[in-house]
Scaffold this motif. Structure first.
Motif, short mmCIF file in Angstrom:
data_model
loop_
_atom_site.label_atom_id
_atom_site.label_comp_id
_atom_site.label_asym_id
_atom_site.label_seq_id
_atom_site.Cartn_x
_atom_site.Cartn_y
_atom_site.Cartn_z
N TRP A 63 0.83 -1.20 0.00
CA TRP A 63 0.00 0.00 0.00
C TRP A 63 0.86 1.26 0.00
O TRP A 63 0.68 2.17 -0.80
CB TRP A 63 -0.92 0.01 1.23
N TYR A 64 1.86 1.27 0.90
CA TYR A 64 2.68 2.47 1.08
C TYR A 64 3.49 2.79 -0.17
O TYR A 64 3.73 3.96 -0.47
CB TYR A 64 3.61 2.25 2.28
N GLY A 65 3.91 1.74 -0.88
CA GLY A 65 4.70 1.95 -2.09
C GLY A 65 3.94 2.68 -3.19
O GLY A 65 4.52 3.15 -4.14
N ALA A 66 2.60 2.74 -3.03
CA ALA A 66 1.74 3.48 -3.96
C ALA A 66 1.88 2.98 -5.39
O ALA A 66 1.73 3.74 -6.33
CB ALA A 66 2.00 4.98 -3.88
N TYR A 80 1.87 13.53 -6.43
CA TYR A 80 0.96 12.41 -6.67
C TYR A 80 1.20 11.27 -5.67
O TYR A 80 0.28 10.76 -5.04
CB TYR A 80 1.17 11.89 -8.09
N LEU A 81 2.48 10.88 -5.50
CA LEU A 81 2.79 9.77 -4.59
C LEU A 81 2.42 10.13 -3.16
O LEU A 81 1.87 9.32 -2.41
CB LEU A 81 4.27 9.43 -4.68
N LYS A 125 -1.13 9.79 -2.33
CA LYS A 125 -1.53 8.40 -2.09
C LYS A 125 -1.14 7.94 -0.69
O LYS A 125 -1.79 7.10 -0.09
CB LYS A 125 -0.85 7.50 -3.12
N LYS A 126 -0.02 8.47 -0.21
CA LYS A 126 0.48 8.03 1.09
C LYS A 126 -0.03 8.88 2.23
O LYS A 126 0.28 8.61 3.39
CB LYS A 126 2.02 8.06 1.09
N PRO A 171 -2.74 9.19 3.93
CA PRO A 171 -3.38 8.61 5.13
C PRO A 171 -2.37 8.15 6.18
O PRO A 171 -2.70 8.05 7.36
CB PRO A 171 -4.16 7.42 4.58
N LEU A 199 1.27 9.25 5.95
CA LEU A 199 2.23 10.34 6.12
C LEU A 199 1.50 11.67 6.32
O LEU A 199 1.40 12.48 5.40
CB LEU A 199 3.16 10.42 4.91
N ASP A 224 12.79 10.24 2.62
CA ASP A 224 12.49 10.29 1.19
C ASP A 224 11.18 9.55 1.01
O ASP A 224 11.15 8.32 1.01
CB ASP A 224 13.62 9.61 0.40
N PHE A 225 10.10 10.31 0.88
CA PHE A 225 8.79 9.64 0.94
C PHE A 225 8.52 8.78 -0.28
O PHE A 225 7.60 7.99 -0.29
CB PHE A 225 7.67 10.67 1.14
N PHE A 274 10.65 6.59 -1.51
CA PHE A 274 11.35 5.32 -1.38
C PHE A 274 10.58 4.37 -0.46
O PHE A 274 9.93 4.78 0.49
CB PHE A 274 12.75 5.57 -0.81
N GLU A 300 11.34 4.03 -8.55
CA GLU A 300 11.07 4.55 -7.20
C GLU A 300 12.07 4.02 -6.19
O GLU A 300 12.37 4.65 -5.19
CB GLU A 300 9.68 4.15 -6.70
#
Lengths: 510, 434
Positions: free
Chosen positions: A369-372, B151-152, B155-156, B158, B160, B229-230, B232, B307
């Motif tokens: 999930w976190y890797g998006a 964008y990433l 998604k994260k 919730p 971060l 590094d969000f 990674f 990524e």
């Protein structure tokens, strides 16, 4: 058991304790379940002398483990014959007899391979890593676990060999010059597997065989003595002692129990333990590379190497328990050598490694999930809720949930419960590989490539046959080879301590 | 194995004057306590140096911007926190497996562990600074408001986001402080009362404690280090961080024990046999780190997914490649080869030398994780690794100096081994070969 073992009484005295002040009741079970940190539970029970240990262990190989052995072995052997039939049919006909499709081009073959190779790891863990960590309780199980390793590797080795399609070309896996100038692809983890597994099989077999040499010599000497006594007019020798003296004599390569022999033996043992330890990690790490170096969602994740190793040890310990708990009931006198404490220790290892595997499942899910990455996430959601949901939840309930029973002392001290859980874990670890392999493959990026995998009868019977082969080999081992490391068992008995003052010295070691 | 197996029969040893030294001599006050006021001078100097260094770090923050100073500071905090966490793991694992041999070195692990509140106290100002500083001074990229449209990151989000981040951080800290306090109190209560049930209680709490430890360290490693590094991600990350914890804590234990033995303490209590086994642990954790580090690097390199590879690509240029190579050799090859030698493992002094090297490598490992992130948003700046190295040095040495100063005080403040442990005889009689 109501009388205290000398070891235990001594420990109580030193700890300045009255009998009632022990933590945990020494009278429960077989007396090895004391929870007191000041007491090391005895590892051999029943007041056995050195001679009793020799008699018991050699008895299995000389007189057989019991009347049940022959029918059981015949049954296992007939199941084992299935693998011969199925592989023969496969070679004659082609891999089309399996349920593989264009999309799912790896299924039961590789599942079975990873399953069996994982089973073997517990043997190496017990014989090598627990040896380096000086865990004395390993002496009760190391020999049979090592044997199990060899047999599991034999079963595992069949599958990569036969899954290549043209089996007669399998030798091309090795970098041997040939007329077609074909060399294996050295950049492929599949090739590393060939080297890793064959190295592992070689070292494990050496380790197992070398450890057995003194015990083989004991069997040789006993057969030889009986023959000579019979010749001198003493009691008649056992049937087959002539063959025994010859075969065990050949295998024990001149071992004479001299101090020099022991000295070299122990040095070699330690070195082999040191070599085996990184090997056991490397084998399953490389097996995990088969998947994780790819970019296939569900296969590519960095935790795979240690996660596969933990899973292998988990599955292997379950198999050790699956074999030894019934053996403990069936073999005369084995309960004195393989105590409830041994089983409890192994149950704790199941709890630990099962939870480590659970940790890895959780990390995979979280990072999916976190890797998006949408594909990665979908694969994991599909595993849990898609058409293979039943396989996924079988895996979770068998591998993560069932060992949690061992939080309760009552369950981890009950051989029956441990046996049942070990069956669940064995099933769960097979499904883990099935889930990883098939559920990641059956959905590709385009819906037009979506296929289900349906095993054929040949798939199923090949696996059943491999189980039969494994059992047959194990049963043959129990009948003809020393099932325990006799010298190591004696070394963990209190009589072997240089400061032992008790009156229970053996009546002579041999 | 048979020769080693005989060794552990502690219950046959130690109490018989014919077979070994008298435990009353071994456990005399002069042997298991440091003299009054020992180490006070050194520790005061270290604390003074530390204070000066921290002041210089603050000055550096003004000169080079708080972002760089915060990164250097974080390296120091994470490095010492890893040592304390690793020591906590050591204590818990020894309780769980009911180990006998390590009883006489356990108190030093407990001393190291008990500095966890100090590491936490240093971390909190950093976290607050991250939350409160303006965008361009933030080290944690995802906290910057100009990043929120990524964008990433969306998604994260919730996971971060600042409130959840704070709650999680408090949770990890709470779990660790609780475990640390409980383990310490069981051990010193037994010193006082001699109650053997303390050992059993400690073992019991370690069962669930180990689970809480594993999960909290895992997510803390995601939150405080990986998410710098969000973009990674790596499932191996927590294992890598844990490997560093275990690696550094045994190295520090070896140093503390060598100092105590040089001061004439623990004679016959912590012997070359204990050093030998501690050396084996240093060896194996060095190999373990290499195994984890290699697996993580190799799988990312082989699969070559953008990524993931960005993390390593960034550490293969701008001078970082030197540090990357140094870690391969210094963190693994050097300790691996030296610790192969039995003589080194059996000598507490030689082991302390290797330990110092290992701690240096551990700090560099954390440095290698954190520091490239400072100028990460400007990859064109290839000299990024060389900017204001003095600031890195003062910040890290400041924290390490204070940590060392406090550790000296902690070690000198009490008995050097756990008293009344039921497995003490076994530890005193510990032998690798019989």
């Amino acid at each position: 058991m109501t009388t205290l073992h000398p070891d235990e009484a001594n420990a109580r005295r030193l700890a300045g304790l009255k009998a009632g002040a022990l933590i945990g009741n020494p009278d429960t079970g077989d007396g090895t379940l004391i929870d007191d940190p000041a007491v090391r539970a005895p590892l051999v029970l029943g007041g056995m002398s050195f001679n009793d240990v020799t008699e018991t262990v050699c008895g299995y190989a000389e007189r057989g483990p019991g009347k049940w052995w022959l029918p059981a072995t015949l049954m296992a052997a007939s199941v084992a014959s299935l693998i011969g039939l199925m592989v023969g049919y496969l070679i004659i006909t082609g891999v089309g007899v399996w349920g593989l499709t264009n999309q799912v081009d790896w299924a039961w073959d590789i599942t079975n391979f990873v399953f069996w190779i994982g089973i073997g790891h517990a043997g190496t863990l017990i014989s090598a890593i627990l040896c380096l960590l000086k865990q004395k309780w390993r002496t009760a199980v190391n020999r049979s676990a090592e044997a199990m390793t060899i047999f599991a590797v034999i079963c595992a080795g069949i599958f990569p060999g036969i899954h290549v399609g043209r089996v007669w070309m399998a030798w091309m896996l090795f970098p041997i010059p040939n007329y077609n100038y074909i060399w294996p692809n050295f950049r492929s983890p599949l090739l590393w597997d060939v080297f890793a597994v064959s190295t592992y099989a070689t070292v494990s077999a050496l380790f197992w065989y070398m450890g057995m040499i003194p015990d083989l010599a004991t069997l040789r000497d006993r057969a030889d003595r009986r023959l000579r006594e019979a010749k001198a007019g003493g009691p008649a020798a056992l049937k087959g002692d002539g063959i025994r003296a010859f075969a065990y004599g050949l295998l024990s390569i001149g071992w004479r129990f001299s101090g020099r022999h022991w000295h070299r033996y122990e040095a070699a043992y330690l070195i082999l333990a040191g070599i085996s330890t990184p090997l056991v990690l490397s084998v399953h790490s490389i097996v995990s590379f088969d998947f994780a170096t790819s970019i296939l969602p569900g296969w590519h994740t960095t935790i795979f190497p240690p996660y596969f190793v933990a899973g292998a040890i988990f599955g292997g310990f379950a198999m050790v328990l699956f074999l030894l708990i019934p053996a403990r009931e069936l073999f005369p006198g084995m309960k004195n050598l393989l105590t409830l404490r041994h089983l409890e220790n192994m149950a704790k290892i199941l709890l630990l490694t099962g939870s480590m595997v659970g940790f890895a499942y959780a990390m995979e899910f979280f990072i999916a999930w976190y890797g998006a990455n949408d594909y990665e996430k979908e694969v994991f959601i599909n595993r849990a809720t898609g058409p293979y949901w039943w396989a996924y939840w079988t895996m979770i309930s068998c591998n993560v949930i069932s060992p949690q029973l061992f939080w309760f002392r009552r369950f981890r001290q009950s051989p029956l419960v441990i046996f049942i859980v070990s069956v669940f874990v064995t099933i769960g670890m097979w499904f883990e590989r099935f889930v990883i392999i098939v559920s990641s493959l059956h959905r590709a990026f385009l819906p037009g490539e979506w296929h289900m995998f349906h095993p054929t009868l040949v798939d199923i019977l090949t696996f059943v046959g491999s189980c039969g082969l494994f059992l047959t080999l194990f049963l043959l081992f129990t009948r003809f080879l020393p099932m325990f490391a006799i010298a190591e068992l004696k070394a963990v008995m209190p009589e072997s301590s240089p400061h032992h003052h008790g009156d229970s010295h053996g009546k002579g070691a041999h | 194995m048979s020769h080693a197996a005989v060794a552990g029969h502690g219950d046959h040893h130690g109490h018989d004057a014919h077979h070994g030294p008298d435990p009353r001599v071994l456990l005399s006050r002069e042997n298991i306590y440091l003299p009054e006021g020992a180490g006070k001078g050194v520790s005061t100097i270290l604390l003074g140096v530390g204070a000066v260094c921290i002041a210089l770090t603050v000055a550096g923050a003004v000169v080079h911007g708080p972002k760089h100073a915060l990164a250097s500071y974080l390296v120091g905090v994470m490095a010492v926190m890893a040592m304390s966490l690793g020591a906590m793991f050591f204590v818990m694992s020894q309780h769980l497996i009911n180990a006998g041999w390590s009883v006489t070195i356990r108190r030093q692990a407990e001393n190291i562990m008990s500095l966890l509140p100090f590491a936490v106290a240093l971390l909190i100002p950093y976290l607050i600074a991250q939350l409160l500083l303006p965008d361009d001074m933030k080290l944690i990229q995802w906290m910057r408001s100009d990043m929120k449209g990524d964008y990433l990151l969306q998604k994260k989000a919730p996971y971060l986001n600042e409130p959840f981040f704070v709650i999680r951080s408090l949770l990890y800290i709470g779990v660790w402080l609780y475990l640390c306090q409980r383990l310490w109190s069981h051990s010193v209560t037994q010193d006082r009362t001699g109650d053997r049930t303390e050992t059993v209680k400690a073992r019991r709490m370690c069962t669930w404690g180990m689970f809480a430890f594993a999960l909290s360290v895992a997510f803390a490693s995601f939150d405080w280090l990986m998410s710098l590094d969000f973009r990674f991600f790596s499932t191996m990350w927590p294992v890598y961080i844990f490997a560093g914890c275990a690696f550094s804590s045994v190295a520090l234990m070896a140093i503390v024990i060598a100092v105590l033995r040089t001061m004439g303490r623990l004679t016959g209590v912590v012997t070359q046999e204990h050093s030998h086994d501690l050396g084996k642990l240093m060896f194996s954790f060095s190999v373990f780190w290499a195994y984890i580090a290699f697996s993580q690097y190799f799988l990312i390199w082989y699969s070559n997914i953008p990524e993931e590879t960005a993390y390593y690509l960034h550490r293969r240029e701008g001078g970082w490649e030197v540090l990357s190579a140094l870690l391969c050799f210094g963190h693994f090859v050097v300790p691996f080869l030296i610790l192969m030698l039995r003589k080194v493992k059996q000598s507490s002094l030689a082991l302390a030398g290797v330990g110092l090297w290992m701690l240096l490598m551990h700090v560099l490992d954390v440095f290698w994780i954190v520091r490239p992130m400072v100028y990460a948003s400007a990859p064109a700046d290839t000299s990024a690794s060389g900017v204001a190295v003095w600031l890195d040095i003062v910040a890290i040495s400041g924290i390490v100096a204070i940590y060392a100063g406090l550790l000296i005080r902690k070690v000198a403040s009490g008995v050097l081994i756990p008293l009344n442990d039921p497995r003490q005889d076994e530890a005193l009689a510990h032998k690798n070969y019989v």
